[in-house]
Design a protein around this motif. Sequence first.
Motif, short mmCIF file in Angstrom:
data_model
loop_
_atom_site.label_atom_id
_atom_site.label_comp_id
_atom_site.label_asym_id
_atom_site.label_seq_id
_atom_site.Cartn_x
_atom_site.Cartn_y
_atom_site.Cartn_z
N ILE A 199 0.84 -0.92 0.02
CA ILE A 199 0.07 0.11 0.11
C ILE A 199 0.37 1.20 -0.11
CG2 ILE A 199 -1.56 1.02 1.33
CD1 ILE A 199 -3.01 -1.20 2.60
N VAL A 200 0.53 2.47 -0.97
CA VAL A 200 1.00 3.55 -0.58
C VAL A 200 0.12 4.19 -0.19
CG1 VAL A 200 2.65 5.33 -1.57
CG2 VAL A 200 2.91 3.26 -2.58
N ARG A 215 -3.34 -4.23 7.84
CA ARG A 215 -1.48 -4.97 7.97
C ARG A 215 -0.56 -5.28 6.41
NH1 ARG A 215 -6.06 -7.69 10.94
NH2 ARG A 215 -4.89 -6.74 12.51
N PRO A 216 -0.79 -4.57 5.98
CA PRO A 216 0.04 -5.58 4.16
C PRO A 216 1.75 -5.56 4.95
CG PRO A 216 0.06 -2.52 4.21
CD PRO A 216 -0.46 -3.51 5.45
N GLU A 217 2.22 -6.14 3.68
CA GLU A 217 4.22 -6.46 3.53
C GLU A 217 4.82 -5.33 4.04
OE1 GLU A 217 5.25 -9.26 0.50
OE2 GLU A 217 3.13 -11.01 0.96
N LEU A 218 3.78 -4.32 2.79
CA LEU A 218 4.67 -3.07 3.09
C LEU A 218 3.67 -1.81 2.69
CD1 LEU A 218 7.24 -1.36 2.05
CD2 LEU A 218 6.81 -1.04 -0.25
N ASP A 221 0.00 -2.74 12.49
CA ASP A 221 0.16 -3.92 11.73
C ASP A 221 0.96 -4.80 10.97
OD1 ASP A 221 0.09 -4.14 14.69
OD2 ASP A 221 -2.76 -5.36 14.28
N SER A 222 1.30 -3.49 10.07
CA SER A 222 1.53 -3.41 8.70
C SER A 222 3.02 -4.17 9.18
CB SER A 222 1.73 -2.40 8.00
OG SER A 222 0.43 -2.01 7.76
N GLU A 223 3.65 -4.78 8.07
CA GLU A 223 4.97 -5.91 8.41
C GLU A 223 6.55 -4.87 8.07
OE1 GLU A 223 5.39 -9.93 6.23
OE2 GLU A 223 3.82 -9.60 6.39
N VAL A 224 6.18 -4.32 6.96
CA VAL A 224 7.39 -3.02 6.79
C VAL A 224 7.03 -1.91 6.64
CG1 VAL A 224 9.76 -2.34 5.41
CG2 VAL A 224 8.80 -4.61 6.58
N VAL A 225 6.83 -0.73 7.07
CA VAL A 225 5.84 0.55 6.93
C VAL A 225 7.34 1.41 6.62
CG1 VAL A 225 5.10 2.54 8.39
CG2 VAL A 225 4.05 0.70 8.99
#
Lengths: 263, 337
Positions: free
Chosen positions: B217-218, B268-271, B289-293
Motif C-alpha cells: 500500500i502507498v 496489515r500489508p507486507e509494505l 500491524d503492517s509488516e514493513v512501514v
Amino acid sequence: MTHNPTIVVGIKQVPDDDEVRIDPDTGRLDRSSAPAVLNSPDRNALEAALGVRDDVGGQVIAMTMGPPPAADVLKEAVAMGCDDGVLISDIAFGGSDTWPTSLTLARTAEYLDADIVVCGEETTDSSTGQVPPGIAAHRGWAQLTYVEELEPLPEANQLAARRDVEGGYERVVADLPVVVAVAFGENEPRPAGLHRKIYAENEFEPVTVDANDLDIDEETVGLEASPTNVGGMETIEGVDRERTVVDDVDELAEAIRSTEVFA
Amino acid sequence: MTDIDPSEYSDVWVFVEDHDGDVMSVSWELLNEAKTLVEETGEELVALVIGEDVDGVVEEAIARGADRVLVADDGVFEPYRADPYGEQFRAMVEERKPSIVLIGGTHTGRDFAGRVAVPTHAGLTADCTEIDVAEDGVLQARRPAFGGNVLATIICEEHRPQMATIRPGVFEAAPPENDRDGEIERVDVVVEEADTLTEVLERSTGETADVTEADRIVAAGGGIDGDLEPIRRLADALGAEIAASRHAVDEGWVDGSRQIGQTGKTVRPELYVAVGISGAVQHLEGMNDSEVVVAINNDPNAPIFDHADYGIVGDLFEVCPELADALEGAEQPEVTL
Ligand SMILES: Cc1cc2nc3c(=O)[nH]c(=O)nc-3n(C[C@H](O)[C@H](O)[C@H](O)COP(=O)(O)OP(=O)(O)OC[C@H]3O[C@@H](n4cnc5c(N)ncnc54)[C@H](O)[C@@H]3O)c2cc1C
Ligand SMILES: Nc1ncnc2c1ncn2[C@@H]1O[C@H](COP(=O)(O)O)[C@@H](O)[C@H]1O
C-alpha cells in the motif's frame, strides 16, 4: 415554530489529543498531565448548528454532561456564538456508559424543547460515536449521522442533510425533532468573536441542571444502569520498528528491496 | 433496573450489510470470525439479511458460514435508513433473544446499532478489534482505548444481547463454500413506510475499493496537497494499492473506502508507504500491524518516523518519482539482489 428552531449542541470536555501520543519506547502515556479541551469534532457540530441559525434564525444552546470544570467548554461555545450553555452535572451520572449518557442528553434536549440536536462524530476519549444515535433512540426521534452539510426546511418542519456513506454520499430529509452527528472536519469552525469572548469570560454563567431538574430516576443512570463495564485493560506493546532514517532515495530503494516483500 | 435472565438468550447473530445487493466485506469477515465463537458455545450462527430482493445475499451468507439466515425482505429497507432498520432489528432481537450480535463498524452499522441497543437495553461496544467468548458465555469485546496504547476489554454481564460493532479489515473472510447447508427463514416485516421519519432523496455511490486485501500500500496524506500523481507513480512502481489518511479523504482527493485508521479500514500489508502523512494516533491504529512501514515526510519531527522502519526526510514531490525510478530499475534482473 421551526422558523425559530431551538438547536441544542452536545459538546464534551476531553483530554488533549495532541498530548495523548503513543510513546514508541515505553508504549505508555501520561494522560493525567494532558490538559482538558473541547472534543475537536464538537467544533464541527457547533459550526453546523450556528450555520443553521444563520439560515433560519432561532437559538443555539450548548450542553455538556460532566463535572463542574467541564463548564469551560461551554464558555468556548458561547464565545463561538452560542446563545447559552447548560452544564448537566450530578454524582448520579458518574460511570455512565453510552446508554445512560444518551438518556441524560436526550432528557436535557427535551427539557430545552429542542427541535434539532447537533453532536460531533465521536469523542476522542471514548470514541464510540454511539451517543448521537442513542439520544435519538431514547426518544424515537429521527437521526442523521456522518453529516457533511445541513439544509433546514422550515416550511416543511424538516431538516435535509448530505451524509457521507461508503463509496459516496446521500441526501436525506428527516422530520423534526432530529439528532444530527456532523462528520469530523466537514466544515470550517468559526473563530470566537472578540465581544462574545469577553462576554463568555466575564459575564456568562452556565445554567446548571441535575438529575432532579431533568426528572431522571437515579437508578436509570450512572454505573449501575450501564450495560457495559470495563473488564480489563492491557497495555499494547508498541510495534518494534527499525526507525532508520536514510539519507537518500537510493538507500531507501535499497532498504525496501532488501525487505521480504521483494524476496 | 431491567432485570433479565441471560440464560434465556442464545445464539450468535451477524448482521450482513448489503446495499442494493452489494455486501460489505466486513460482514463476511464477521461470519468467519463468529464461527470460532459458536464452536466455543455450541450455539447457532445466525445471519441477518435486511433489504429488498436479497436472495443472492441470503445464499452467500450460508456459503460463508451461517447455519440459519433470517431475512427481512421489503422495499422499505432499500435504500438503507436508520429508523426502519433499527425498528426491524429491534423487533427481531426482542422476539428471538440472541446472546451476541455482531455488526460491521461501517457508517451504516454504527448508524443503526444504537437504535437496537437503546430500546433493548443491550450492551453495545463500539469499534472492537478482538472478540472472544468466556466459558460463562460472556463476550470479551476488546477495543483500543486512550489513543491506541491500551486494549480495553468491555464486558456486559447482566444485559442481553451483547452487541458489538467491529472494525472493517481486522478479521479475514473465508471463501464461500457453495455446498454448505443452512436454513432460510423469512421474518415478519414490522415497519411500514408511513411510520418512517426519514426519506432518502438521492444516493450516489461508486465502486468501493477493498484495500484490506492489498499486499502493498502507498498511502497519501495531507502533504500531497491535492496532487495524487506522485502517489500513483510510486504505487505503480511497487504494484501497490493506493490508500489515504483521513485528511486526504476529507479533502476529496481519495475515496473514503480507501481511508486507513480508527474511522477507516484496518490493514496489515507486507509494505505500507506513508507519504505526506503526519502519523496521528487515529491513523496509526489502522496500519500499525503492517509488516514493513516506510515514511516519506519533509518534517523530521513528524511522529510517523517513530512508527516506521525506514524513513526519508524530503519533499514527496521529489522523493516519490525518484524512488519509483530506483525501484523500477530494481525489477531488471541484473540489478536484483
Ligand atoms: C474522531 C477522529 C477520528 C479520526 N479518524 C482518522 C482515521 O481513521 N484515519 C486518519 O488518517 N485520521 C483520522 N483522524 C484524523 C487524524 O487525527 C489526523 O488529523 C489525520 O490523520 C491527519 O492526516 P495527515 O497526517 O495526512 O495530514 P496532516 O496532519 O496535514 O499532515 C501532513 C503531513 O505531510 C507532511 N508534508 C507536507 N508537505 C509535504 C511535502 N511536500 N513532502 C513531504 N511531506 C509533506 C507534513 O510534514 C505533515 O506531517 C481522526 C480524527 C478524529 C478526531
Ligand atoms: N458527556 C457529553 N456531553 C455532551 N455531549 C456529549 C457527551 N458525550 C458525547 N457527547 C456528544 O456525542 C458525540 C459522540 O460522542 P461518543 O459517542 O462518546 O463518541 C460527541 O461528539 C458529542 O457531541
